[in-house]
Design a protein around this motif. Structure first.
Motif, mmCIF file in Angstrom:
data_model
loop_
_atom_site.group_PDB
_atom_site.id
_atom_site.type_symbol
_atom_site.label_atom_id
_atom_site.label_comp_id
_atom_site.label_asym_id
_atom_site.label_seq_id
_atom_site.Cartn_x
_atom_site.Cartn_y
_atom_site.Cartn_z
ATOM 1 N N ARG A 17 0.826 -1.207 0.000
ATOM 2 C CA ARG A 17 0.000 0.000 0.000
ATOM 3 C C ARG A 17 0.858 1.254 0.000
ATOM 4 N NH1 ARG A 17 -3.850 -2.697 4.076
ATOM 5 N NH2 ARG A 17 -5.133 -3.902 2.657
ATOM 6 N N ASP A 18 2.164 1.095 0.205
ATOM 7 C CA ASP A 18 3.075 2.231 0.132
ATOM 8 C C ASP A 18 3.163 2.764 -1.287
ATOM 9 O OD1 ASP A 18 3.683 2.066 2.834
ATOM 10 O OD2 ASP A 18 5.363 0.727 2.509
ATOM 11 N N CYS A 19 2.700 1.998 -2.253
ATOM 12 C CA CYS A 19 2.808 2.370 -3.660
ATOM 13 C C CYS A 19 1.455 2.764 -4.234
ATOM 14 C CB CYS A 19 3.409 1.220 -4.458
ATOM 15 S SG CYS A 19 5.098 0.850 -4.018
ATOM 16 N N THR A 20 0.755 3.609 -3.551
ATOM 17 C CA THR A 20 -0.526 4.100 -4.042
ATOM 18 C C THR A 20 -0.369 5.534 -4.529
ATOM 19 O OG1 THR A 20 -1.143 4.734 -1.803
ATOM 20 C CG2 THR A 20 -1.889 2.571 -2.580
ATOM 21 N N VAL A 21 0.631 5.726 -5.366
ATOM 22 C CA VAL A 21 0.970 7.049 -5.867
ATOM 23 C C VAL A 21 0.302 7.255 -7.226
ATOM 24 C CG1 VAL A 21 2.899 8.514 -6.582
ATOM 25 C CG2 VAL A 21 3.201 6.893 -4.703
ATOM 26 N N PRO A 22 -0.361 8.395 -7.429
ATOM 27 C CA PRO A 22 -0.938 8.666 -8.748
ATOM 28 C C PRO A 22 0.152 8.670 -9.826
ATOM 29 C CG PRO A 22 -1.705 10.272 -7.142
ATOM 30 C CD PRO A 22 -0.632 9.464 -6.485
ATOM 31 N N LEU A 23 -0.157 8.150 -10.980
ATOM 32 C CA LEU A 23 0.812 8.035 -12.070
ATOM 33 C C LEU A 23 1.457 9.378 -12.415
ATOM 34 C CD1 LEU A 23 2.065 5.965 -13.944
ATOM 35 C CD2 LEU A 23 0.193 6.360 -15.534
ATOM 36 N N ALA A 24 0.719 10.447 -12.282
ATOM 37 C CA ALA A 24 1.247 11.788 -12.594
ATOM 38 C C ALA A 24 2.399 12.182 -11.660
ATOM 39 C CB ALA A 24 0.133 12.820 -12.505
ATOM 40 N N ASP A 25 2.487 11.538 -10.481
ATOM 41 C CA ASP A 25 3.528 11.872 -9.509
ATOM 42 C C ASP A 25 4.754 10.968 -9.597
ATOM 43 O OD1 ASP A 25 1.891 13.877 -8.550
ATOM 44 O OD2 ASP A 25 1.036 12.626 -6.967
ATOM 45 N N TRP A 26 4.731 9.995 -10.490
ATOM 46 C CA TRP A 26 5.857 9.067 -10.624
ATOM 47 C C TRP A 26 7.065 9.787 -11.228
ATOM 48 C CZ3 TRP A 26 5.126 3.298 -11.952
ATOM 49 C CH2 TRP A 26 4.111 2.750 -11.180
ATOM 50 N N GLN A 27 8.247 9.456 -10.707
ATOM 51 C CA GLN A 27 9.486 9.922 -11.322
ATOM 52 C C GLN A 27 9.854 8.957 -12.454
ATOM 53 O OE1 GLN A 27 12.721 11.438 -9.005
ATOM 54 N NE2 GLN A 27 11.516 11.276 -7.120
ATOM 55 N N PRO A 28 10.573 9.424 -13.461
ATOM 56 C CA PRO A 28 10.962 8.542 -14.564
ATOM 57 C C PRO A 28 11.878 7.409 -14.107
ATOM 58 C CG PRO A 28 11.288 10.850 -15.138
ATOM 59 C CD PRO A 28 10.977 10.803 -13.678
ATOM 60 N N ARG A 29 11.805 6.291 -14.813
ATOM 61 C CA ARG A 29 12.646 5.129 -14.483
ATOM 62 C C ARG A 29 14.129 5.452 -14.576
ATOM 63 N NH1 ARG A 29 9.027 0.649 -17.666
ATOM 64 N NH2 ARG A 29 7.466 0.541 -16.024
ATOM 65 N N ASP A 30 14.516 6.298 -15.533
ATOM 66 C CA ASP A 30 15.939 6.593 -15.681
ATOM 67 C C ASP A 30 16.502 7.339 -14.471
ATOM 68 O OD1 ASP A 30 14.438 8.835 -16.558
ATOM 69 O OD2 ASP A 30 16.120 9.572 -17.745
ATOM 70 N N VAL A 31 15.661 8.084 -13.759
ATOM 71 C CA VAL A 31 16.112 8.744 -12.525
ATOM 72 C C VAL A 31 16.453 7.691 -11.473
ATOM 73 C CG1 VAL A 31 15.436 10.303 -10.648
ATOM 74 C CG2 VAL A 31 14.815 10.844 -13.015
#
Length: 94
Positions: free
Chosen positions: A24-38
C-alpha cells in the motif's frame, strides 16, 4: 475457550494481512511518478548494475547486480524513489 480460539484466528488474520499492507506504500498517482531513468541513475550511483526496472503493484520493481556480482531485487516507491523492499535474487522464477 471460544474466546481464545477467536483471538487466535484474529491474530492469524492480522499477521497474514501484514505483507499485503506493505504494498500500500505504492498508491501514488501516475502523474507523480518519477521517470525510471532517474531511479536507474540513483542505483548506478550506489554501485548497482540495473538489469530491469518495471512497474509492479504500483511500485517500481528492480532487478540488478551489485559490485560483487550478487543478484538483487528491490521495490521502490515511484514518487520518492524510497526503497520499500530489498532482497537477494536467489531464484529466477518471475
Amino acid at each position: 475457550m471460544k474466546s481464545t480460539w477467536l483471538a487466535g484466528c484474529l491474530l492469524a488474520v492480522c499477521l497474514a494481512a501484514g505483507p499485503a499492507a506493505a504494498d500500500r506504500d505504492c498508491t501514488v498517482p501516475l502523474a507523480d511518478w518519477q521517470p525510471r531513468d532517474v531511479l536507474q541513475k540513483k542505483l548506478e550511483a550506489e554501485g548497482w548494475t540495473v538489469l530491469s526496472i518495471r512497474s509492479d503493484d504500483g511500485c517500481y520493481k528492480v532487478r540488478a547486480t551489485n559490485g560483487q556480482g550478487a543478484r538483487l531485487r528491490a521495490k521502490y516507491n515511484p514518487a520518492s524513489l524510497e526503497r520499500i523492499r530489498h532482497g537477494r535474487d536467489d531464484n529466477d522464477d518471475d
